[in-house]
Scaffold this active site. Structure first.
Site, PDB file in Angstrom:
ATOM      1  N   ARG A 161       0.813  -1.232   0.000  1.00  0.00           N
ATOM      2  CA  ARG A 161       0.000   0.000   0.000  1.00  0.00           C
ATOM      3  C   ARG A 161       0.838   1.269   0.000  1.00  0.00           C
ATOM      4  O   ARG A 161       0.415   2.306   0.513  1.00  0.00           O
ATOM      5  CB  ARG A 161      -0.969   0.019   1.178  1.00  0.00           C
ATOM      6  CG  ARG A 161      -1.948  -1.133   1.172  1.00  0.00           C
ATOM      7  CD  ARG A 161      -3.147  -0.895   2.047  1.00  0.00           C
ATOM      8  NE  ARG A 161      -3.855  -2.146   2.234  1.00  0.00           N
ATOM      9  CZ  ARG A 161      -3.674  -2.954   3.278  1.00  0.00           C
ATOM     10  NH1 ARG A 161      -2.808  -2.625   4.215  1.00  0.00           N
ATOM     11  NH2 ARG A 161      -4.348  -4.068   3.359  1.00  0.00           N
ATOM     12  N   LYS A 212       2.556  10.879 -11.721  1.00  0.00           N
ATOM     13  CA  LYS A 212       1.785   9.902 -12.494  1.00  0.00           C
ATOM     14  C   LYS A 212       2.585   8.613 -12.631  1.00  0.00           C
ATOM     15  O   LYS A 212       3.740   8.633 -13.059  1.00  0.00           O
ATOM     16  CB  LYS A 212       1.469  10.440 -13.886  1.00  0.00           C
ATOM     17  CG  LYS A 212       0.346  11.451 -13.906  1.00  0.00           C
ATOM     18  CD  LYS A 212      -0.053  11.733 -15.355  1.00  0.00           C
ATOM     19  CE  LYS A 212      -1.183  12.729 -15.425  1.00  0.00           C
ATOM     20  NZ  LYS A 212      -1.551  13.022 -16.826  1.00  0.00           N
ATOM     21  N   GLU A 239       9.086  17.766 -25.873  1.00  0.00           N
ATOM     22  CA  GLU A 239       8.351  18.131 -24.655  1.00  0.00           C
ATOM     23  C   GLU A 239       8.802  19.493 -24.132  1.00  0.00           C
ATOM     24  O   GLU A 239       8.022  20.208 -23.519  1.00  0.00           O
ATOM     25  CB  GLU A 239       8.528  17.057 -23.570  1.00  0.00           C
ATOM     26  CG  GLU A 239       7.847  15.729 -23.871  1.00  0.00           C
ATOM     27  CD  GLU A 239       6.308  15.757 -23.720  1.00  0.00           C
ATOM     28  OE1 GLU A 239       5.762  16.735 -23.167  1.00  0.00           O
ATOM     29  OE2 GLU A 239       5.674  14.795 -24.180  1.00  0.00           O
ATOM     30  N   LYS A 243       6.491  22.385 -15.687  1.00  0.00           N
ATOM     31  CA  LYS A 243       5.618  21.284 -15.286  1.00  0.00           C
ATOM     32  C   LYS A 243       5.319  21.338 -13.787  1.00  0.00           C
ATOM     33  O   LYS A 243       4.180  21.135 -13.366  1.00  0.00           O
ATOM     34  CB  LYS A 243       6.248  19.934 -15.645  1.00  0.00           C
ATOM     35  CG  LYS A 243       5.317  18.796 -15.273  1.00  0.00           C
ATOM     36  CD  LYS A 243       5.479  17.559 -16.085  1.00  0.00           C
ATOM     37  CE  LYS A 243       4.413  16.552 -15.698  1.00  0.00           C
ATOM     38  NZ  LYS A 243       4.639  15.230 -16.286  1.00  0.00           N
ATOM     39  N   GLU A 251      -5.079  16.709 -12.377  1.00  0.00           N
ATOM     40  CA  GLU A 251      -5.519  16.917 -13.746  1.00  0.00           C
ATOM     41  C   GLU A 251      -7.015  17.142 -13.859  1.00  0.00           C
ATOM     42  O   GLU A 251      -7.704  16.521 -14.668  1.00  0.00           O
ATOM     43  CB  GLU A 251      -5.106  15.724 -14.622  1.00  0.00           C
ATOM     44  CG  GLU A 251      -5.097  16.077 -16.104  1.00  0.00           C
ATOM     45  CD  GLU A 251      -4.459  14.981 -16.946  1.00  0.00           C
ATOM     46  OE1 GLU A 251      -4.627  13.818 -16.613  1.00  0.00           O
ATOM     47  OE2 GLU A 251      -3.808  15.330 -17.935  1.00  0.00           O
ATOM     48  N   ARG A 259      -3.848  21.259 -15.436  1.00  0.00           N
ATOM     49  CA  ARG A 259      -2.870  20.245 -15.844  1.00  0.00           C
ATOM     50  C   ARG A 259      -3.156  19.698 -17.235  1.00  0.00           C
ATOM     51  O   ARG A 259      -2.251  19.189 -17.907  1.00  0.00           O
ATOM     52  CB  ARG A 259      -2.831  19.108 -14.800  1.00  0.00           C
ATOM     53  CG  ARG A 259      -1.659  18.157 -14.999  1.00  0.00           C
ATOM     54  CD  ARG A 259      -1.414  17.269 -13.781  1.00  0.00           C
ATOM     55  NE  ARG A 259      -0.378  16.292 -14.071  1.00  0.00           N
ATOM     56  CZ  ARG A 259       0.226  15.530 -13.148  1.00  0.00           C
ATOM     57  NH1 ARG A 259      -0.109  15.652 -11.886  1.00  0.00           N
ATOM     58  NH2 ARG A 259       1.157  14.666 -13.497  1.00  0.00           N
ATOM     59  N   ASN A 301      -1.259  18.430 -22.037  1.00  0.00           N
ATOM     60  CA  ASN A 301      -1.583  17.506 -23.119  1.00  0.00           C
ATOM     61  C   ASN A 301      -1.593  18.189 -24.487  1.00  0.00           C
ATOM     62  O   ASN A 301      -2.091  17.615 -25.458  1.00  0.00           O
ATOM     63  CB  ASN A 301      -2.929  16.839 -22.849  1.00  0.00           C
ATOM     64  CG  ASN A 301      -2.860  15.962 -21.620  1.00  0.00           C
ATOM     65  OD1 ASN A 301      -1.948  15.157 -21.477  1.00  0.00           O
ATOM     66  ND2 ASN A 301      -3.798  16.143 -20.705  1.00  0.00           N
ATOM     67  N   HIS A 346      -1.149  16.253 -27.650  1.00  0.00           N
ATOM     68  CA  HIS A 346      -1.312  14.847 -27.290  1.00  0.00           C
ATOM     69  C   HIS A 346      -2.564  14.206 -27.876  1.00  0.00           C
ATOM     70  O   HIS A 346      -2.621  12.991 -28.015  1.00  0.00           O
ATOM     71  CB  HIS A 346      -1.301  14.674 -25.768  1.00  0.00           C
ATOM     72  CG  HIS A 346       0.087  14.724 -25.175  1.00  0.00           C
ATOM     73  ND1 HIS A 346       0.926  15.801 -25.360  1.00  0.00           N
ATOM     74  CD2 HIS A 346       0.796  13.836 -24.414  1.00  0.00           C
ATOM     75  CE1 HIS A 346       2.077  15.571 -24.737  1.00  0.00           C
ATOM     76  NE2 HIS A 346       2.031  14.400 -24.159  1.00  0.00           N
ATOM     77  N   HIS A 377      -1.326  11.043 -29.488  1.00  0.00           N
ATOM     78  CA  HIS A 377      -1.724   9.708 -29.041  1.00  0.00           C
ATOM     79  C   HIS A 377      -2.379   8.919 -30.170  1.00  0.00           C
ATOM     80  O   HIS A 377      -2.164   7.720 -30.310  1.00  0.00           O
ATOM     81  CB  HIS A 377      -2.699   9.802 -27.863  1.00  0.00           C
ATOM     82  CG  HIS A 377      -2.022  10.095 -26.555  1.00  0.00           C
ATOM     83  ND1 HIS A 377      -2.704  10.551 -25.446  1.00  0.00           N
ATOM     84  CD2 HIS A 377      -0.724   9.989 -26.175  1.00  0.00           C
ATOM     85  CE1 HIS A 377      -1.845  10.716 -24.438  1.00  0.00           C
ATOM     86  NE2 HIS A 377      -0.648  10.396 -24.862  1.00  0.00           N
ATOM     87  N   HIS A 423       7.506   8.632 -28.702  1.00  0.00           N
ATOM     88  CA  HIS A 423       6.438   9.470 -28.141  1.00  0.00           C
ATOM     89  C   HIS A 423       6.622  10.943 -28.519  1.00  0.00           C
ATOM     90  O   HIS A 423       5.694  11.600 -28.982  1.00  0.00           O
ATOM     91  CB  HIS A 423       6.404   9.302 -26.615  1.00  0.00           C
ATOM     92  CG  HIS A 423       5.392  10.178 -25.939  1.00  0.00           C
ATOM     93  ND1 HIS A 423       4.029   9.989 -26.079  1.00  0.00           N
ATOM     94  CD2 HIS A 423       5.527  11.276 -25.119  1.00  0.00           C
ATOM     95  CE1 HIS A 423       3.384  10.912 -25.378  1.00  0.00           C
ATOM     96  NE2 HIS A 423       4.265  11.702 -24.792  1.00  0.00           N
TER      97      HIS A 423
END
Lengths: 367, 367
Positions: free
Chosen positions: A120, A142, A184, A226, A236, A240, A244, A247, A251, A264
């Site tokens: 945990r 993340k 990025e 960031k 997000e 946030r 993206n 993206h 994506h 990427h």
């Protein structure tokens, strides 16, 4: 060396960017954690470990337990996670153990997720070894893995104790990966930092030659951007989302190419061009701003050629994780250094942007 | 009906205990969540669903998507989690989706874990159907699954939006499970609530006859105890440890019997007797307190006979997850209604307590 503070409701920690961090890791961690715990795990990949284990181990009084993740997106899976968790249990990992994620973005995402769910939640430290991981994935908490149904569908928000972005380890990074990672930073500049845009326009030569000072400046500025955004919107729910930028189409490109041919950052490079084209049509950026930013993206190319149908790409944008309740969210740049999220982009409008991007991509030399 | 507030640094929510909650679930959730999301998932087990689906579905304007977990501890696994996450992805679950865990402790632990890691966390509601889950596992935000190396080695802290403990669903609970579950209420009384001890001594008949008022009183008191402890120590760094009273030996018994012959509550029942014996020897409880509490435990028995060696059980206590940095933690009752955590219990002392317990267990009628 630069230290950037990440300050979110659930965690506060430092991201340190500079040279020579790897060789002094243990005392740095000790200073933050109070002491080195009985069990220290390192998650890494065999190629990274072959290059950097000696430097990594130099500062540790006792060798940590090394866990390996096979390279490649397909190993960013629950199967890998299960195997690694079991290794940690068998090696006597307890709640006081520490995990160090030492590798690129996949190692960071999987390592953070292991730390998030082992007993945990245990403490972890990010030591990203790619440019992309240094400026992006190692900051913000993340973590997670893919499902066959989609990328990053499983994970947690779990912040590291600290991030050490050592510019020295970029020495062995392939050129194509550096260029892709720099996308990025281009993104960071476009959405939030006009001076970074200018710096990257004016110092492309030094940056691509891996001049340590120039790299540190770009990396620190990207992280600062960031960290600022994540500090304002950890989960997000709003701001946030602007991270993206590029993206939605990016994506979709990755998905349409089966995550095989594009890095990427390359997909995001093309995705930003599509988004810029849409922004130009809407008038949130001018034609001259568009030209300037498109040139900047190509400065850090070359982006690979694309052989895809616009309709297929538009269709692939529908499954993006950021769509909640069926609403299609889209990040629109506003001038240089600002961006907003809109929800009213129509498929027709998106297709026009994708068509522009594909026409541009058709002019690229094939591999 | 009683409402108990859980108030932790990371979440605040209500646990509602009473009759008829199941039939009014949808409007209750709607009131808390604002609205019912587009995708509502129910994780349950086939036996529970066969008995209670009609009552469950009565209040939902649109039928939720039902996911099934096979009954049994061996399905509390990462393999089940992966299968279920993929089903959620294929059914179009997004970040706004809600999951309802409708079943016993295993369904609650797995359901909470699914909610914790699907798309980095979605909302969930606990609707526990066993006594044990109502008074214990559904409250406090612990979620997770087992590894072959040990129970609950993987998981997250992820609090539900709300917990609805419907006393009506206990009607179909087997008697042995009710009695085993009541051991957690006995535990709650011993460590933190002297009046609950007295109530359980004086009303054993009504409680075991499932008188709704008596059950509600025991359930609400047990939840209140746990909510109070969790509110003060969400992450089990201190006070929350006392909830593990009886668990050091209890877990060892479960492990030594391969998690097959003993229900969790039964193992805790025997574990409490061992811990009480140790406390009597140390003098933190008197002989008469010991007799009173041992009688109380047997009042909610019969506990199953045990055929085990003391040394094996003592050895099995070493692997408990609560041991950090090799320190063996032990929860010691202090009088009736209080407890503390000590770290200086020697193997010899522990063995003496286990020997007492086994001698007592030898007098139990075999199944």
């Amino acid at each position: 060396m630069q230290t950037i503070r990440v300050d979110t409701p659930s965690a506060k920690y430092d991201v340190v960017a500079g040279s020579g961090l790897l060789q002094s890791l243990a005392p740095r961690i000790q200073r933050i954690a109070g002491r080195l715990p009985r069990r220290v795990f390192v998650l890494t990949s065999a190629p990274i470990w072959a290059l950097w284990s000696e430097a990594f181990l130099a500062s540790f009084p006792e060798a940590p337990i090394v866990l390996f993740l096979e390279p490649g997106e397909k190993h960013k899976s629950l199967a890998s996670v299960e195997k690694l968790l079991r290794q940690m249990a068998r090696a006597g990992g307890d709640r006081g153990s520490l995990l160090i994620a030492f590798g690129g973005g996949i190692v960071g995402d999987v390592g953070g997720f292991l730390a998030a769910i082992y007993m945990r939640g245990i403490a972890y430290v990010q030591v990203p070894t790619t440019f992309l991981a240094q400026v992006d994935s190692s900051v913000g908490g993340k973590t997670g893995v893919n499902l066959p149904e989609g990328k990053n569908l499983v994970g947690c928000f779990h912040h590291p104790l600290a991030v050490f972005a050592d510019i020295g380890v970029l020495a062995t990074l392939p050129d194509r990966e550096l260029r892709a990672g720099l996308m990025e930073s281009v993104k960071a500049g476009i959405i939030r930092d006009r001076s970074l845009v200018r710096f990257m326009e004016e110092h492309a030569g030094e940056i691509l030659d891996r001049d340590a000072k120039a790299l540190e400046k770009v990396i620190a500025a990207s992280i600062r951007m960031k960290a600022g955004v994540v500090g304002k919107d950890e989960r997000e729910s709003g701001l946030r989302m602007i991270l993206n930028f590029g993206h939605t189409v990016g994506h979709a490109l990755e998905q349409a190419t089966g995550y095989k041919t594009l890095l990427h950052g390359e997909a995001i490079g093309w995705g930003m061009i599509a988004a810029l084209s849409l922004a130009r049509k809407r008038g949130t950026i001018s034609s001259s701003q568009f030209d300037r930013l498109e040139n900047l993206i190509h400065l850090y190319g070359p982006l690979p050629a694309l052989q895809l149908k616009a309709k297929k790409i538009v269709a692939a944008t529908g499954g993006d994780k950021k769509n909640v309740g069926g609403v299609r969210r889209f990040v629109l740049p506003i001038g240089i250094g600002d961006a907003g999220v809109v929800e009213d982009v129509s498929p027709v409008e998106l297709e026009a942007a994708v068509v522009y991007m594909l026409a541009r991509a058709a002019k690229q030399p094939a591999d």
